[in-house]
Design an enzyme around this catalytic site. Structure first.
Site, PDB file in Angstrom:
ATOM      1  N   SER A   1       0.859  -1.195   0.000  1.00  0.00           N
ATOM      2  CA  SER A   1       0.000   0.000   0.000  1.00  0.00           C
ATOM      3  C   SER A   1       0.890   1.237   0.000  1.00  0.00           C
ATOM      4  O   SER A   1       2.090   1.145   0.247  1.00  0.00           O
ATOM      5  CB  SER A   1      -0.876   0.018   1.251  1.00  0.00           C
ATOM      6  N   ASP A   2       0.319   2.402  -0.273  1.00  0.00           N
ATOM      7  CA  ASP A   2       1.057   3.623  -0.008  1.00  0.00           C
ATOM      8  C   ASP A   2       0.932   3.920   1.498  1.00  0.00           C
ATOM      9  O   ASP A   2       0.233   3.226   2.237  1.00  0.00           O
ATOM     10  CB  ASP A   2       0.562   4.782  -0.881  1.00  0.00           C
ATOM     11  N   TYR A   3       1.613   4.954   1.920  1.00  0.00           N
ATOM     12  CA  TYR A   3       1.735   5.305   3.339  1.00  0.00           C
ATOM     13  C   TYR A   3       0.352   5.458   3.999  1.00  0.00           C
ATOM     14  O   TYR A   3      -0.367   6.413   3.700  1.00  0.00           O
ATOM     15  CB  TYR A   3       2.484   6.629   3.421  1.00  0.00           C
TER      16      TYR A   3
END
Ligand code: BGC
Length: 758
Positions: free
Chosen positions: A284-286
């Site tokens: 995932s992104d942050y």
């Protein structure tokens, strides 16, 4: 580590493969053996990516109690930790203090070089030099792996046609063909052909998908587009990176068809795995899983379930997987097989890196000194910077300058280390960069140079505060703007030429740095106008992380060299180009709009049913009342100190069959007074097809060096696939009919030939 995976266990594993094994590639026996031994909690632990902080945190959360979590088997990877010794320690905890001793993935954002910072990606793309781009990625890998990193969150390949979006700086601009070539070059540079080598690392193609199409250019915003537009214009670079072997994919923050990418099954499974055959892992992104709560997709348990069921394998920072998946399993919302599959993909990545054989392979404390910031690496940084610059205007051919010229060097970015590296260079050290003043002195010790700041980047203290989150980027002088200006004008009086280094601070572009007004800030515009009033020749050295609106400046009698944010060798490279040691060859990879109201403007727009006439306004045509349709500066545009002439465009045949390639040749002559490089560009126009075609679209390019007076016959090959597009049923096909081929030095190329596909 080998002892943990002895032959007996292997044999057992091979015998135990389940028939439901859903993978594109052959199972890895060592990984299967390990999976058999893992508890559910240990599997979930592998899906968790943490950052202990200390690096750049791009969200409000950083991970706590990391060491305890590693010991508890709750961590699959870390990022934001660097240095072979620190990483050895982290691996030791994972290997020696956990039941199964599984080593960690160590991630990082190495976007344009590790410590040897190269130009921002948009700048690098302007070189149109794939070998060079691959080389920069390879050097980034050499340096980062020396410092313990084995997994890079790059390349970012998001197509961006809205320069308000600050992250346009991190990609390759507006075009999927060029973007795909660059994606491939970067993945190859990072991974090479063997991930088990000590100087290669896993590449992550991001941000999947369509992040660059955020509405209004506002970061993290909604994205919505048709499938045909996605397939034809936005998805190709991600696919190219995957075809080049990228082992990991990062999901984006935005939604796609109303479902955030991190929980979008169509995107992460149907398209990525089933259609494209991707068999690496998706991170995932942050905190993008948690952010699906704010998107309106439910609570943490709901969004975590949605994500893992959609095909997301690893949860960055948010710990939603860690804290909710077991409960979801108990409640029947997620299956153990799904968790095992995600875990398998992460273990396979570790296996491919060779971490199971030697978890400390990136922990050689002798390497940083040997491999980082070497003279050879810095040489490439200087070359890359020179090649990234785009000469936008050369008024009265004032450039190149004589090495003994009297120069009034002016501008808030002229003697400024803090803004040379550009955005997303957290691993670089701005203090190691060469500012422009120093570079000019290095290259032309006999030039007489006076320096004055002349203006602040911006006079607005509240604005400066927003920009200065990672350190001082906009420093507002104690002197008044009037006093700054006065000093610059006094220096200018005694000079042969004024060189004004102006534009954006590095954090005026990049993540969370969208602007609605993308012109040069007022404080600097005022300085430019006053400098022009002196009547002296003025060269604007323009720094920015995006295409700017510079319609006013283009109308002034000034020369303009666009330098983006050039990286560690900024000053030396600028001097190389200003004094003619390197003849500029960069070409724009995103159109520069006339004004913000014209956005989006790009070379592959469609004609519409009411095409605008080439001159004058005509009522009821697709036009603006107050601006032309064409951008201020076209895609592919860029000048040189010499001139190039194109002649004799030829196709090897006027009729081709399905599956055939077409050979296109053209004579290019250097008609000016300097040796130089030219980017020969090929654009295609499919005249009639079942989906409205773009007016023209890039389908080939070749960078060629020509001595002054020299002519070369350049060959470009239009491959059978270059004639194809995704039709309304998303089939990749070429439809019979007539095509036009344009070849020249920018997207307005006028040399044309036609052919027919039978
Ligand atoms: C960015 C990513 C980056 C990640 C980790 C996010 O905010 O969107 O590009 O890789 O942070 O640093």
């Amino acid at each position: 580590m080998k002892n943990k995976f002895n032959k007996l266990v292997l044999l057992a594993a091979i015998l135990c493969f389940s028939s439901t094994f859903a993978q594109n590639r052959a199972p890895i026996p060592e990984v299967e053996a390990l999976l058999k031994k893992m508890t559910l909690e240990e599997k979930i632990g592998q899906l968790n990516l943490l950052t202990p902080g200390g690096g750049v945190a791009t969200g409000s959360v950083v991970s706590k109690n990391v060491e305890e979590k590693i010991k508890a088997g709750n961590v699959g990877g870390l990022f934001g930790v660097t240095g072979p010794d620190k990483i050895r320690k982290a691996q030791e905890i994972a290997v020696k203090k956990t039941r199964l001793g599984i080593p960690l993935l160590i991630g990082s954002d190495i976007i344009h070089g590790y410590k040897t910072t190269f130009p921002i990606p948009l700048g690098l793309s302007s070189s149109w030099d794939m070998e060079l781009i691959e080389k920069t990625a390879q050097i980034a890998a050499q340096e980062a792996t020396a410092d313990g990193i084995n997994w890079n969150f790059s390349p970012m390949v998001d197509i961006a046609r809205d320069p308000r979006w600050g992250r346009i700086s991190e990609g390759a601009g507006e075009d999927p063909y060029l973007g795909s070539a660059i994606a491939k070059a970067m993945v190859t540079g990072y991974q090479q052909s063997d991930l088990t080598e000590e100087n290669t690392m896993i590449a992550t193609v991001k941000h999947f998908a369509l992040y660059g199409a955020s509405e209004g250019g506002r970061d993290y915003n909604t994205t919505d587009m048709s499938r045909t537009k996605m397939f034809n214009e936005y998805l190709p670079p991600y696919k190219a990176a995957i075809d080049a072997g990228a082992e990991s994919v990062m999901s984006s923050f935005n939604d796609v068809d109303g479902v955030p990418a991190s929980g979008n099954k169509w995107l992460l499974t149907d398209l990525l795995r089933e259609r494209w055959g991707f068999d690496g892992f998706v991170v995932s992104d942050y905190t993008s899983v948690n952010e699906m709560i704010a998107h309106g997709m439910g609570d943490l348990q709901a969004v975590s379930t949605l994500s893992i069921n959609a095909g997301l394998d690893m949860d960055m920072v948010g710990e939603g997987f860690l804290t909710t998946l077991k409960k979801s399993l108990d409640e029947g919302k997620v299956s153990e097989e799904t968790i095992t599959t995600a875990c398998r993909r992460i273990l396979e990545a570790k296996y491919k890196l060779g971490l199971f054989d030697d978890p400390y392979k990136y922990s050689d404390s002798k390497r940083p000194k040997r491999d980082i910031l070497t003279a050879a690496n810095k040489k490439v940084a200087r070359e890359a910077a020179c090649k990234s610059f785009v000469l936008l205007k050369n008024e009265n051919n004032i450039l190149p300058l004589a090495k003994n010229a009297k120069i009034a060097l002016v501008g808030p970015l002229a003697d400024n280390k803090n803004n040379m590296l550009g955005t997303w260079a957290p691993t670089g050290d701005p203090q190691l960069s060469t500012p422009i003043l120093e570079g000019l002195k290095n290259v032309a010790p006999n030039a007489q140079i006076t320096y004055s700041k002349g203006a602040n980047i911006s006079n607005d203290t509240a604005y400066a505060k927003k920009i200065n989150v990672f350190g001082p980027r906009i420093e507002i002088s104690k002197e008044t703007p009037e006093a700054l200006l006065e000093e610059a004008l006094t220096n200018a009086k005694n000079a042969d030429v004024i060189v004004a280094v102006v534009g954006e601070a590095s954090e005026m572009s990049g993540e969370s740095s969208s602007r609605t007004d993308i012109s040069i800030p007022d404080s600097q515009k005022k300085l430019i106008n006053k400098l022009v009033e002196t009547g002296k020749p003025v060269v604007l050295v323009l720094m920015s992380g995006r295409p700017l609106v510079i319609t006013d400046e283009l109308n002034l009698p000034v020369s303009i060299l666009q330098i983006w944010h050039p990286g560690i060798e900024a000053g030396n490279a600028v001097a190389d180009v200003l004094f003619g040691d390197y003849n500029p060859s960069g070409k724009l990879t995103a159109s520069w709009p006339q004004n913000v109201g014209q956005i989006p403007v790009y070379h592959s727009m469609k004609t519409t049913g009411r095409p605008a006439p080439s001159t004058a306004f005509l009522k009821f045509k697709s036009q603006y009342l107050d601006a032309p349709n064409a951008p201020a500066l076209a895609f592919g545009y860029g000048l040189s100190y010499t001139t190039f002439e194109y002649k004799n465009l030829q196709l090897n045949t006027a009729n081709i069959e399905q599956g055939d390639d077409l050979t296109v040749t053209v004579d290019v002559t250097n008609t000016g007074d300097y040796d130089g490089e030219e980017v020969v560009q090929l654009y295609l126009h499919d005249l009639v097809r079942s989906l409205t075609p773009p007016m023209r679209t890039l389908k080939g390019f070749h960078k060629v060096f020509l001595k002054k007076g020299e002519t070369k016959n350049v060959t470009l090959t239009l491959k059978a696939d270059d004639l194809k597009f995704y039709n309304g049923s998303l089939e990749f096909i070429a439809e019979p009919g007539e095509f036009e081929v344009f070849v020249g030095g920018n997207s307005n190329a006028s040399l044309k030939e036609t052919f027919t596909l039978n």
